[in-house]
Design a protein around this motif. Structure first.
Motif, PDB file in Angstrom:
ATOM      1  N   MET A 128      -0.957  -1.058   3.895  1.00  0.00           N
ATOM      2  CA  MET A 128      -0.419   0.078   3.147  1.00  0.00           C
ATOM      3  C   MET A 128      -1.333   0.443   1.981  1.00  0.00           C
ATOM      4  SD  MET A 128       2.092   1.098   4.874  1.00  0.00           S
ATOM      5  CE  MET A 128       2.763   2.339   3.806  1.00  0.00           C
ATOM      6  N   LEU A 129      -1.885  -0.562   1.320  1.00  0.00           N
ATOM      7  CA  LEU A 129      -2.825  -0.305   0.234  1.00  0.00           C
ATOM      8  C   LEU A 129      -4.075   0.396   0.767  1.00  0.00           C
ATOM      9  CD1 LEU A 129      -3.544  -0.598  -2.732  1.00  0.00           C
ATOM     10  CD2 LEU A 129      -4.423  -2.884  -2.214  1.00  0.00           C
ATOM     11  N   MET A 130      -4.554  -0.029   1.923  1.00  0.00           N
ATOM     12  CA  MET A 130      -5.715   0.608   2.536  1.00  0.00           C
ATOM     13  C   MET A 130      -5.420   2.077   2.863  1.00  0.00           C
ATOM     14  SD  MET A 130      -7.482  -0.079   6.233  1.00  0.00           S
ATOM     15  CE  MET A 130      -5.996   0.516   7.018  1.00  0.00           C
ATOM     16  N   PHE A 131      -4.244   2.359   3.457  1.00  0.00           N
ATOM     17  CA  PHE A 131      -3.873   3.743   3.766  1.00  0.00           C
ATOM     18  C   PHE A 131      -3.823   4.583   2.495  1.00  0.00           C
ATOM     19  CE2 PHE A 131      -1.308   1.884   7.492  1.00  0.00           C
ATOM     20  CZ  PHE A 131      -2.397   1.993   8.352  1.00  0.00           C
ATOM     21  N   HIS A 132      -3.250   3.998   1.447  1.00  0.00           N
ATOM     22  CA  HIS A 132      -3.151   4.697   0.168  1.00  0.00           C
ATOM     23  C   HIS A 132      -4.542   5.038  -0.374  1.00  0.00           C
ATOM     24  CE1 HIS A 132      -0.497   5.041  -3.637  1.00  0.00           C
ATOM     25  NE2 HIS A 132      -1.510   5.842  -3.733  1.00  0.00           N
ATOM     26  N   LYS A 133      -5.446   4.063  -0.349  1.00  0.00           N
ATOM     27  CA  LYS A 133      -6.809   4.289  -0.848  1.00  0.00           C
ATOM     28  C   LYS A 133      -7.534   5.342  -0.015  1.00  0.00           C
ATOM     29  CE  LYS A 133      -7.645  -0.133  -3.073  1.00  0.00           C
ATOM     30  NZ  LYS A 133      -8.495  -1.335  -3.104  1.00  0.00           N
ATOM     31  N   ARG A 134      -7.364   5.306   1.290  1.00  0.00           N
ATOM     32  CA  ARG A 134      -7.993   6.308   2.148  1.00  0.00           C
ATOM     33  C   ARG A 134      -7.463   7.702   1.844  1.00  0.00           C
ATOM     34  NH1 ARG A 134      -8.241   3.630   8.191  1.00  0.00           N
ATOM     35  NH2 ARG A 134      -9.934   2.185   7.740  1.00  0.00           N
ATOM     36  N   HIS A 135      -6.178   7.787   1.552  1.00  0.00           N
ATOM     37  CA  HIS A 135      -5.580   9.090   1.245  1.00  0.00           C
ATOM     38  C   HIS A 135      -6.125   9.667  -0.050  1.00  0.00           C
ATOM     39  CE1 HIS A 135      -2.213  11.845   0.080  1.00  0.00           C
ATOM     40  NE2 HIS A 135      -2.483  12.247   1.295  1.00  0.00           N
ATOM     41  N   MET A 136      -6.560   8.810  -0.966  1.00  0.00           N
ATOM     42  CA  MET A 136      -7.096   9.262  -2.253  1.00  0.00           C
ATOM     43  C   MET A 136      -8.524   9.789  -2.127  1.00  0.00           C
ATOM     44  SD  MET A 136      -4.647   8.893  -4.415  1.00  0.00           S
ATOM     45  CE  MET A 136      -5.488   9.070  -5.977  1.00  0.00           C
ATOM     46  N   ARG A 137      -9.184   9.550  -1.017  1.00  0.00           N
ATOM     47  CA  ARG A 137     -10.554  10.040  -0.821  1.00  0.00           C
ATOM     48  C   ARG A 137     -10.594  11.562  -0.753  1.00  0.00           C
ATOM     49  NH1 ARG A 137     -12.640   6.429   4.219  1.00  0.00           N
ATOM     50  NH2 ARG A 137     -12.581   4.408   3.201  1.00  0.00           N
ATOM     51  N   ASN A 138     -11.746  12.089  -1.053  1.00  0.00           N
ATOM     52  CA  ASN A 138     -11.941  13.522  -0.910  1.00  0.00           C
ATOM     53  C   ASN A 138     -13.180  13.745  -0.065  1.00  0.00           C
ATOM     54  OD1 ASN A 138     -11.794  16.236  -1.128  1.00  0.00           O
ATOM     55  ND2 ASN A 138     -12.365  16.330  -3.282  1.00  0.00           N
ATOM     56  N   PRO A 139     -13.057  14.205   1.148  1.00  0.00           N
ATOM     57  CA  PRO A 139     -11.834  14.655   1.810  1.00  0.00           C
ATOM     58  C   PRO A 139     -11.037  13.483   2.363  1.00  0.00           C
ATOM     59  CG  PRO A 139     -13.676  14.964   3.304  1.00  0.00           C
ATOM     60  CD  PRO A 139     -14.245  14.439   1.996  1.00  0.00           C
ATOM     61  N   GLY A 183       3.743  11.168  -9.190  1.00  0.00           N
ATOM     62  CA  GLY A 183       2.381  10.873  -8.774  1.00  0.00           C
ATOM     63  C   GLY A 183       1.486  10.360  -9.882  1.00  0.00           C
ATOM     64  N   ASN A 184       2.061   9.642 -10.852  1.00  0.00           N
ATOM     65  CA  ASN A 184       1.294   9.153 -11.992  1.00  0.00           C
ATOM     66  C   ASN A 184       1.316   7.642 -12.171  1.00  0.00           C
ATOM     67  OD1 ASN A 184       0.530  11.754 -12.932  1.00  0.00           O
ATOM     68  ND2 ASN A 184       2.626  12.038 -13.593  1.00  0.00           N
ATOM     69  N   TYR A 185       1.746   6.913 -11.144  1.00  0.00           N
ATOM     70  CA  TYR A 185       1.795   5.460 -11.273  1.00  0.00           C
ATOM     71  C   TYR A 185       1.665   4.839  -9.899  1.00  0.00           C
ATOM     72  CZ  TYR A 185       3.174   0.975 -13.239  1.00  0.00           C
ATOM     73  OH  TYR A 185       3.179  -0.321 -13.666  1.00  0.00           O
ATOM     74  N   PRO A 186       0.910   3.788  -9.759  1.00  0.00           N
ATOM     75  CA  PRO A 186       0.041   3.164 -10.750  1.00  0.00           C
ATOM     76  C   PRO A 186      -1.151   4.069 -11.092  1.00  0.00           C
ATOM     77  CG  PRO A 186      -0.253   2.087  -8.625  1.00  0.00           C
ATOM     78  CD  PRO A 186       0.842   3.096  -8.459  1.00  0.00           C
ATOM     79  N   SER A 187      -1.704   3.851 -12.247  1.00  0.00           N
ATOM     80  CA  SER A 187      -2.727   4.772 -12.764  1.00  0.00           C
ATOM     81  C   SER A 187      -3.947   4.899 -11.851  1.00  0.00           C
ATOM     82  CB  SER A 187      -3.161   4.344 -14.162  1.00  0.00           C
ATOM     83  OG  SER A 187      -3.687   3.031 -14.141  1.00  0.00           O
ATOM     84  N   GLU A 188      -4.315   3.838 -11.129  1.00  0.00           N
ATOM     85  CA  GLU A 188      -5.501   3.944 -10.259  1.00  0.00           C
ATOM     86  C   GLU A 188      -5.258   4.857  -9.062  1.00  0.00           C
ATOM     87  OE1 GLU A 188      -3.573  -0.053  -9.084  1.00  0.00           O
ATOM     88  OE2 GLU A 188      -3.955   1.036 -10.931  1.00  0.00           O
ATOM     89  N   PHE A 189      -3.995   5.217  -8.796  1.00  0.00           N
ATOM     90  CA  PHE A 189      -3.680   6.132  -7.702  1.00  0.00           C
ATOM     91  C   PHE A 189      -3.049   7.432  -8.206  1.00  0.00           C
ATOM     92  CE2 PHE A 189      -3.328   1.987  -5.335  1.00  0.00           C
ATOM     93  CZ  PHE A 189      -4.534   2.144  -4.679  1.00  0.00           C
TER      94      PHE A 189
END
Length: 86
Positions: free
Chosen positions: A9-20, A63-69
């Motif tokens: 789930m953390l990996m999916f979250h990090k991938r979603h934060m990428r641009n694009p 969409g403001n927590y945790p701060s790294e996401f």
């Protein structure tokens, strides 16, 4: 939930934060395991007459927590689908 699912789930979250983002929709959010556990725990104590959202809930919903996401995408306005594992 196993540590493998929490890591996924953390990996999916990090991938979603990428641009694009590799996902077809921008209107999704991946919830971290600690937040889902907190949500389930608090739901068991839920009373509609006395319930107040904590600051942590408000930050996550906005969409403001945790701060790294942090991405400022608000649930129901900017996010249509939540993904989580229990």
């Amino acid at each position: 939930m196993s540590s493998h699912m929490a890591s996924a789930m953390l990996m999916f979250h990090k991938r979603h934060m990428r641009n694009p983002s590799p996902y077809s929709s921008d209107r999704i959010a991946f919830l971290e395991h600690w937040f889902v556990k907190m949500w389930v725990r608090d739901y068991k104590k839920y009373d509609p007459e006395t319930w107040e959202f904590s600051e942590t809930y408000k930050k996550v919903f906005n969409g403001n927590y945790p701060s790294e996401f942090s991405n400022n995408r608000k649930w129901l306005k900017d996010v249509d689908q939540l993904f989580f594992a229990t």
